[in-house]
Enzyme design. Structure first.
Site, mmCIF file in Angstrom:
data_model
loop_
_atom_site.group_PDB
_atom_site.id
_atom_site.type_symbol
_atom_site.label_atom_id
_atom_site.label_comp_id
_atom_site.label_asym_id
_atom_site.label_seq_id
_atom_site.Cartn_x
_atom_site.Cartn_y
_atom_site.Cartn_z
ATOM 1 C CB THR A 23 5.898 25.526 47.977
ATOM 2 O OG1 THR A 23 5.013 24.482 47.571
ATOM 3 C CG2 THR A 23 5.110 26.590 48.727
ATOM 4 C CB VAL A 79 10.362 31.742 50.455
ATOM 5 C CG1 VAL A 79 10.532 32.898 51.428
ATOM 6 C CG2 VAL A 79 10.719 30.436 51.139
ATOM 7 C CB ILE A 125 11.964 25.769 50.017
ATOM 8 C CG1 ILE A 125 11.350 24.773 51.011
ATOM 9 C CG2 ILE A 125 11.662 27.215 50.426
ATOM 10 C CD1 ILE A 125 9.845 24.878 51.189
ATOM 11 C CE LYS A 126 9.980 28.740 41.725
ATOM 12 N NZ LYS A 126 8.947 28.963 40.683
ATOM 13 C CB ILE A 127 14.955 30.824 47.947
ATOM 14 C CG1 ILE A 127 14.315 30.021 49.090
ATOM 15 C CG2 ILE A 127 15.640 32.075 48.489
ATOM 16 C CD1 ILE A 127 15.320 29.415 50.061
#
Length: 332
Positions: A98, A100, A134-136
């Site tokens: 998912t 950011v 967490i995709k950044i």
């Protein structure tokens, strides 16, 4: 003979790159990845209207009736990404990624805060950190945010990664996984050189991921490598053996329908030794990025594209909220 997809699944973790739940049901991937563009595309499908309404209703209840619509929409944006993620997790045994808000890509503190908020939403529904990435974006600021988050047991997937030095910085930061892009690198080189095509073995995106994979494995980095952004199945088969590959439903279908022998191309047990470990501080990282026109342009394009998708998604949520609350007002 088995399909390419079946053979690939025996040597690489196959990941579905989509927010479309029906596509995930069809191909049985272990993991799934989403991004703002994919969530926007899914949110425009009638089948998922109920998820949008759920996100808006939950956000309104959370913030209260006196909260401004803009604040409800902002909250609903995070909620919607998590709602889609939770639905995806019902269909897969592994992890969902998912993302950011891409508009925070150059703000370390804001990225950390947003990531904590997203993971808290998953945790509140009984979903453990081990099932969420967490995709950044792989900016220096994003990588530094991920370094902090990993120490809090919040696992990160560093995306929009276009060159070797971004990958090295991510590995040094101890991130769980990186998503080096393949197809977008190919797009840039085709445009820059005027060439219509490249053989898969010479495809600049394939060459980039291969170098990163071998460097990580030969130097003992634990960071997983997940090739992403494919334009054709030849790019995918040339990376068979990579830790993970995230693939669109269209290309998953092509792999499933193609029957030919698939040799392993990348081997974590027998990596090609490329070069010794290197250390990057912010100055050297930024110098390396400044010297790479392709990576700089594609990173900027990617952040801009995802930011525009978020803007569109917010507009869609705002319109839907006005419709829902207008209907409620009429019934009272």
């Amino acid at each position: 003979m088995e399909s390419l997809l079946s053979q690939l699944s025996s040597m690489t973790v196959v990941v579905a790159d989509t927010g479309d739940l029906e596509a995930i049901k069809k191909y049985h991937p272990r993991d799934a990845t989403t991004n703002p563009s994919l969530i926007l595309a899914a949110a425009q499908m009638p089948a998922y209207q109920s998820l949008i309404d759920q996100a808006l209703t939950t956000s309104r209840e959370m913030l209260g009736t006196s909260a401004a619509k803009a604040d409800v929409v902002k909250e609903a944006l995070d909620e919607l990404c998590v709602v889609f993620g939770k639905e995806i997790l019902k269909l897969i045994p592994g992890r969902v990624s998912t993302e950011v808000d891409a508009r925070l890509s150059f703000d370390t503190d804001a990225t950390i805060e947003k990531a904590r908020k997203i993971i808290a939403k998953y945790n509140a529904d009984g979903i453990s950190n081990d099932r969420v990435l967490i995709k950044i974006a792989s900016t220096w600021e994003g990588i530094k945010a991920a370094e902090v988050l990993e120490k809090e047991n919040i696992h990160c997937n560093l995306t929009l990664l276009f060159n070797f030095y971004q990958a090295v910085a991510c590995a040094e930061a101890g991130v769980t996984l990186i998503s080096p892009f393949v197809g977008r690198i190919l797009d840039w080189y085709k445009s820059a050189t005027g060439r219509d095509s490249y053989p898969a073995t010479e495809d600049p995106g394939v060459v980039s991921v291969t170098k990163i994979f071998n460097f990580f494995k030969s130097n003992g980095y634990k960071t997983e490598v997940m090739g992403a952004s494919f334009r054709n199945i030849e790019e995918i088969t040339e990376l068979a053996g990579c830790d993970l590959l995230t693939i669109s439903p269209k290309l998953l279908q092509q792999l499933n329908e193609t029957h030919m022998d698939l040799p392993i191309k990348l081997n974590a047990q027998k990596p090609l030794v490329i070069e010794e470990k290197i250390h990057l501080d912010q100055t050297s990282f930024e110098l390396m990025m400044a010297g790479d026109k392709m990576a700089t342009e594609k990173l900027d394009d990617g952040i801009s594209g995802f930011s525009k998708a978020i803007d569109k998604l917010e507009n869609q949520l705002n319109e839907r909220l006005e419709l829902i609350e207008g209907e409620v007002a009429l019934t009272h």
